[in-house]
Write a protein that holds these residues in place. Structure first.
Motif, PDB file in Angstrom:
ATOM      1  N   ARG A 148     -10.999   6.895   1.337  1.00 10.55           N
ATOM      2  CA  ARG A 148     -12.210   6.510   0.609  1.00 10.55           C
ATOM      3  C   ARG A 148     -13.423   6.495   1.524  1.00 10.55           C
ATOM      4  O   ARG A 148     -14.507   6.952   1.137  1.00 10.55           O
ATOM      5  N   GLY A 171      -6.214   4.479   4.460  1.00 12.70           N
ATOM      6  CA  GLY A 171      -5.829   4.623   3.061  1.00 12.70           C
ATOM      7  C   GLY A 171      -5.810   6.082   2.635  1.00 12.70           C
ATOM      8  O   GLY A 171      -5.373   6.957   3.388  1.00 12.70           O
ATOM      9  N   PHE A 172      -6.335   6.344   1.458  1.00 11.97           N
ATOM     10  CA  PHE A 172      -6.398   7.715   0.953  1.00 11.97           C
ATOM     11  C   PHE A 172      -7.746   8.372   1.274  1.00 11.97           C
ATOM     12  O   PHE A 172      -8.105   9.369   0.665  1.00 11.97           O
ATOM     13  N   THR A 201       1.339   0.423  -4.724  1.00 17.60           N
ATOM     14  CA  THR A 201      -0.026   0.774  -5.138  1.00 17.60           C
ATOM     15  C   THR A 201      -0.058   2.104  -5.871  1.00 17.60           C
ATOM     16  O   THR A 201       0.583   3.074  -5.453  1.00 17.60           O
ATOM     17  N   SER A 259      -7.160   7.561  -5.587  1.00 19.56           N
ATOM     18  CA  SER A 259      -7.421   7.602  -4.142  1.00 19.56           C
ATOM     19  C   SER A 259      -8.116   6.341  -3.630  1.00 19.56           C
ATOM     20  O   SER A 259      -8.846   6.381  -2.639  1.00 19.56           O
ATOM     21  N   GLY A 260      -7.905   5.221  -4.326  1.00 21.51           N
ATOM     22  CA  GLY A 260      -8.511   3.960  -3.913  1.00 21.51           C
ATOM     23  C   GLY A 260      -9.935   3.760  -4.394  1.00 21.51           C
ATOM     24  O   GLY A 260     -10.542   2.714  -4.145  1.00 21.51           O
ATOM     25  N   CYS A 300      -0.254   7.560   2.885  1.00 26.48           N
ATOM     26  CA  CYS A 300      -1.710   7.525   2.993  1.00 26.48           C
ATOM     27  C   CYS A 300      -2.195   8.587   3.974  1.00 26.48           C
ATOM     28  O   CYS A 300      -3.139   9.335   3.692  1.00 26.48           O
ATOM     29  N   TRP A 355       0.810  -1.217   0.000  1.00 28.75           N
ATOM     30  CA  TRP A 355       0.000   0.000   0.000  1.00 28.75           C
ATOM     31  C   TRP A 355       0.845   1.269   0.000  1.00 28.75           C
ATOM     32  O   TRP A 355       0.307   2.374  -0.019  1.00 28.75           O
ATOM     33  N   TRP A 403      -2.073   5.123  -6.287  1.00 27.39           N
ATOM     34  CA  TRP A 403      -3.141   5.792  -5.551  1.00 27.39           C
ATOM     35  C   TRP A 403      -3.729   6.962  -6.337  1.00 27.39           C
ATOM     36  O   TRP A 403      -4.363   7.834  -5.747  1.00 27.39           O
TER      37      TRP A 403
END
Length: 264
Positions: free
Chosen positions: A61, A58-59, A15, A20-21, A82, A11, A17
């Motif tokens: 979501r 994460g970003f 990944t 943004s997922g 993230c 991640w 991004w």
């Protein structure tokens, strides 16, 4: 098996991004349809909440929706980029605090300060030892009768995935013949709904409900949504269990509705 190092690599530099997922919600018609059509119906009874802790943000979501359902939001992830992305994305939301952790510690969360813990589409990739560590900290950080909604792997309910993983050629053969799913989406092969119940009981809490689902799979219920209460007595008097093989049917309906009702 996915471990903390694997997750940091996967991640972080592993990944893209750029969306943004959001791409992980395509099967539901996008994150807006997935949140309102699939996730919110499962957690609405616990929202709004005073303070929410989101594990593995994460970003952002789901942070995007959680932030409007609380007075304070604590967002944590083991990947620094993230957390930094969320700081930029939600710069106008001054009720959010951010932390980079080691993939299992919640030492930065004050005792008895959290009403609702949320984690979705992230902890499916972690080892049982990590889940146990997170669960063991919930009694300290949750207020009395506070709750947690945790999405985790249930692949451990199918022992064939564990022993076949030791022989890649056999794993491929069993997948091609339909005995095993072609992909189990990097789920942790030892984690299960039963193991989560054990961890929760050992922590002195109760599982309110568990829903096992077929996450983009044909039939095997490789995922589980566990709702946990910070009390030793189940709120309903007994644990509610549901095996839901129609979970992806639900997603297929939402993706059909997305052009009509999804956010443009």
């Amino acid at each position: 098996m996915p471990d903390i190092q694997w997750n940091q690599q996967q991640w972080g530099p592993g990944t893209d991004w750029s969306q943004s997922g959001d791409g992980w919600s395509n099967a539901w018609g996008g994150p807006d349809m997935q949140w309102h059509g699939s996730l919110f119906p499962r957690v609405h009874r616990y929202l709004p909440a005073g303070t929410i802790l989101e594990i593995a943000c994460g970003f952002g979501r789901w942070t995007h929706y959680l932030k409007d359902s609380c007075q304070k939001l604590i967002a944590v992830d083991l990947v620094e980029k993230c957390v930094e992305a969320c700081k930029v994305r939600f710069a106008d939301s001054n009720h959010i605090s951010y932390f980079v952790n080691d993939g299992k510690s919640l030492d930065f969360v004050a005792d008895g300060s959290v009403d609702f813990v949320f984690s979705f589409d992230s902890l499916v990739h972690v080892e049982p030892e990590v889940i146990k560590t997170y669960v063991s900290q919930l009694p300290r950080i949750l207020r009395k009768n506070g709750t947690a909604f945790i999405h985790h792997s249930n692949l451990g309910s199918y022992p064939a995935y564990q022993w076949s993983a030791r022989i890649p050629k056999l794993r491929g053969l069993l997948s091609r013949t339909g005995f095993l799913e072609r992909s189990f989406h990097n789920r942790e092969p030892r984690m299960s709904a039963a193991l989560m119940e054990k961890f929760v009981a050992e922590a002195g809490m109760s599982v309110i409900s568990q829903e096992t689902v077929n996450w983009r799979t044909t039939s095997d219920m490789i995922d589980c949504f566990s709702v946990i209460a910070n009390t030793s007595e189940p709120q309903s008097g007994k644990r509610l269990l549901l095996e839901n093989p129609a979970f992806m049917v639900e997603a297929a309906q939402l993706v059909k509705l997305a052009p009509l009702y999804g956010r443009k």
